[in-house]
Motif scaffolding. Structure first.
Motif, PDB file in Angstrom:
ATOM      1  N   UNK A 132      61.852  93.100  34.625  1.00 56.09           N
ATOM      2  CA  UNK A 132      62.106  94.535  34.651  1.00 56.09           C
ATOM      3  C   UNK A 132      63.401  94.800  35.401  1.00 56.09           C
ATOM      4  N   UNK A 133      63.914  95.996  35.213  1.00 56.16           N
ATOM      5  CA  UNK A 133      65.060  96.483  35.981  1.00 56.16           C
ATOM      6  C   UNK A 133      64.606  97.684  36.793  1.00 56.16           C
ATOM      7  N   UNK A 134      65.346  97.993  37.838  1.00 59.95           N
ATOM      8  CA  UNK A 134      65.064  99.183  38.628  1.00 59.95           C
ATOM      9  C   UNK A 134      66.258 100.130  38.551  1.00 59.95           C
ATOM     10  N   UNK A 135      66.055 101.304  39.110  1.00 62.41           N
ATOM     11  CA  UNK A 135      67.174 102.252  39.200  1.00 62.41           C
ATOM     12  C   UNK A 135      68.366 101.632  39.922  1.00 62.41           C
ATOM     13  N   UNK A 136      68.097 100.761  40.878  1.00 62.04           N
ATOM     14  CA  UNK A 136      69.188 100.130  41.625  1.00 62.04           C
ATOM     15  C   UNK A 136      70.010  99.216  40.727  1.00 62.04           C
ATOM     16  N   UNK A 137      69.345  98.469  39.830  1.00 58.23           N
ATOM     17  CA  UNK A 137      70.074  97.616  38.882  1.00 58.23           C
ATOM     18  C   UNK A 137      71.045  98.460  38.054  1.00 58.23           C
ATOM     19  N   UNK A 138      70.525  99.550  37.506  1.00 63.17           N
ATOM     20  CA  UNK A 138      71.342 100.383  36.626  1.00 63.17           C
ATOM     21  C   UNK A 138      72.477 101.052  37.391  1.00 63.17           C
ATOM     22  N   UNK A 139      72.172 101.573  38.571  1.00 66.23           N
ATOM     23  CA  UNK A 139      73.209 102.265  39.338  1.00 66.23           C
ATOM     24  C   UNK A 139      74.277 101.301  39.833  1.00 66.23           C
ATOM     25  N   UNK A 140      73.873 100.107  40.250  1.00 62.95           N
ATOM     26  CA  UNK A 140      74.849  99.118  40.713  1.00 62.95           C
ATOM     27  C   UNK A 140      75.745  98.675  39.570  1.00 62.95           C
ATOM     28  N   UNK A 141      75.148  98.468  38.393  1.00 63.22           N
ATOM     29  CA  UNK A 141      75.968  98.066  37.248  1.00 63.22           C
ATOM     30  C   UNK A 141      76.979  99.155  36.892  1.00 63.22           C
ATOM     31  N   UNK A 142      76.545 100.397  36.942  1.00 67.38           N
ATOM     32  CA  UNK A 142      77.481 101.479  36.631  1.00 67.38           C
ATOM     33  C   UNK A 142      78.636 101.521  37.625  1.00 67.38           C
ATOM     34  N   UNK A 143      78.337 101.302  38.902  1.00 68.46           N
ATOM     35  CA  UNK A 143      79.394 101.301  39.915  1.00 68.46           C
ATOM     36  C   UNK A 143      80.387 100.169  39.665  1.00 68.46           C
ATOM     37  N   UNK A 144      79.876  98.998  39.287  1.00 74.18           N
ATOM     38  CA  UNK A 144      80.751  97.854  39.006  1.00 74.18           C
ATOM     39  C   UNK A 144      81.617  98.133  37.785  1.00 74.18           C
ATOM     40  N   UNK A 145      80.990  98.593  36.722  1.00 76.60           N
ATOM     41  CA  UNK A 145      81.739  98.850  35.482  1.00 76.60           C
ATOM     42  C   UNK A 145      82.781  99.933  35.694  1.00 76.60           C
ATOM     43  N   UNK A 146      82.471 100.949  36.491  1.00 74.62           N
ATOM     44  CA  UNK A 146      83.461 101.993  36.775  1.00 74.62           C
ATOM     45  C   UNK A 146      84.703 101.403  37.437  1.00 74.62           C
ATOM     46  N   UNK A 147      84.516 100.483  38.376  1.00 73.42           N
ATOM     47  CA  UNK A 147      85.656  99.835  39.038  1.00 73.42           C
ATOM     48  C   UNK A 147      86.460  99.022  38.031  1.00 73.42           C
ATOM     49  N   UNK A 148      85.770  98.251  37.190  1.00 74.15           N
ATOM     50  CA  UNK A 148      86.460  97.408  36.207  1.00 74.15           C
ATOM     51  C   UNK A 148      87.196  98.250  35.176  1.00 74.15           C
ATOM     52  N   UNK A 149      86.546  99.285  34.686  1.00 75.87           N
ATOM     53  CA  UNK A 149      87.174 100.128  33.665  1.00 75.87           C
ATOM     54  C   UNK A 149      88.421 100.844  34.207  1.00 75.87           C
ATOM     55  N   UNK A 150      88.361 101.273  35.457  1.00 78.31           N
ATOM     56  CA  UNK A 150      89.507 101.969  36.039  1.00 78.31           C
ATOM     57  C   UNK A 150      90.719 101.048  36.151  1.00 78.31           C
ATOM     58  N   UNK A 151      90.473  99.785  36.478  1.00 79.75           N
ATOM     59  CA  UNK A 151      91.576  98.846  36.699  1.00 79.75           C
ATOM     60  C   UNK A 151      91.979  98.091  35.440  1.00 79.75           C
ATOM     61  N   UNK A 152      91.035  97.814  34.544  1.00 77.44           N
ATOM     62  CA  UNK A 152      91.295  97.006  33.344  1.00 77.44           C
ATOM     63  C   UNK A 152      90.663  97.679  32.127  1.00 77.44           C
ATOM     64  N   UNK A 153      91.193  98.811  31.700  1.00 74.85           N
ATOM     65  CA  UNK A 153      90.558  99.576  30.622  1.00 74.85           C
ATOM     66  C   UNK A 153      90.494  98.841  29.293  1.00 74.85           C
ATOM     67  N   UNK A 154      91.343  97.845  29.091  1.00 73.85           N
ATOM     68  CA  UNK A 154      91.365  97.139  27.813  1.00 73.85           C
ATOM     69  C   UNK A 154      90.455  95.920  27.781  1.00 73.85           C
TER      70      UNK A 154
END
Length: 272
Positions: A42-64
């Motif tokens: 299973x996943x928890x809210x923490x899994x989803x929220x942490x992944x979103x925070x990571x992806x936001x950092x990656x997308x901001x720096x490496x959008x392609x």
């Protein structure tokens, strides 16, 4: 060290892993909704929220760049040369029962090589990271030290989580019961790939798991750390890791690795 948009990929991996770790730490101990994925997983809210925070950092720096997340799946071009592999909370069951043995994994795969990776420990504040050439530990105060594998502890972490795809040829529980294992090693089970980073850091002599690890977000960072630190890393039968469905033996040195491979081979041949 690859440099894009004024910053290194390794620095970005550290930043992204820390962003996810901050979320994991902040939500620790709270009542979290669970989302069933498969039998016993299973996943928890923490899994989803942490992944979103990571992806936001990656997308901001490496959008392609493309991204594969444990929870959100694949995004970006299917044939992208650069793909980030994100495991936002490895050790979800530990976390859900308030056990602080978890890791946050971020790795960049360029072609068939992982060229930058980081594993963050949300509770110690440590980040194990590599630029593909060397492996280092970043302390909470921002200082770095080189990782040095060492087998002196004789502690071997073994993945006992089901399913067991290697059975009957290999079963981790039988490895622990082998007298040859007990003569030389001491088993540990933390149920998190944080233990793979610990092999690179000299806190574990080795880590063993079965299963198909190709493109698995859980193991990409830890394997890259071990390789950069100078560990001996193969599949269960000694084949190049990530080329088949034969798991992982990551050991601090060649002698420890050879001893574990011999025990695996003994099991596969029907020895007891």
């Amino acid at each position: 060290m690859s440099m894009i948009n004024g910053g290194s990929d390794a620095h970005l991996a550290v930043t992204a892993a820390r962003a996810g770790a901050s979320v994991v730490q902040d939500l620790y101990g709270s009542r979290l909704a669970r989302y069933d994925k498969s039998a016993g997983d299973f996943a928890t809210e923490a899994d989803l929220a942490a992944e979103q925070a990571i992806v936001d950092v990656l997308r901001a720096a490496r959008p392609d760049d493309a991204v594969t997340g444990e929870e959100s799946g694949r995004s970006g071009a299917a044939d992208a040369h650069r793909r980030w592999l994100v495991d936002p909370l490895c050790g979800t069951l530990n976390y859900a029962v308030r056990t602080m043995l978890v890791g946050v994994n971020v790795a960049l795969r360029e072609g068939d090589r992982v060229t930058a990776a980081a594993t963050a420990d949300p509770f110690s504040g440590e980040v194990f990271w590599t630029d593909g050439a060397a492996a280092r530990l970043r302390s909470p105060d921002g200082t770095d030290e080189r990782l040095t594998p060492h087998a002196g502890s004789a502690l071997v972490d073994v993945n006992l989580d089901p399913p067991f795809p290697g059975a009957p040829g290999f079963q981790a529980v039988r490895l622990l019961a082998d007298p040859g294992f007990a003569e030389r090693f001491r088993p540990r089970v933390i149920s998190s790939t944080l233990a793979v980073a610990w092999v690179a850091a000299g806190r574990r002599a080795a880590y063993v798991t079965d299963g198909d690890l190709r493109d698995r977000v859980h193991f990409a960072a830890g394997i890259a750390l071990c390789r950069a630190a100078g560990c001996t890393v193969t599949g269960l039968r000694g084949e190049p890791v990530l080329t088949g469905a034969d798991g992982l033996v990551a050991a601090a040195d060649a002698q420890t690795h050879a001893a574990l491979l011999a025990l695996v081979k003994k099991q596969a041949s029907g020895g007891s």
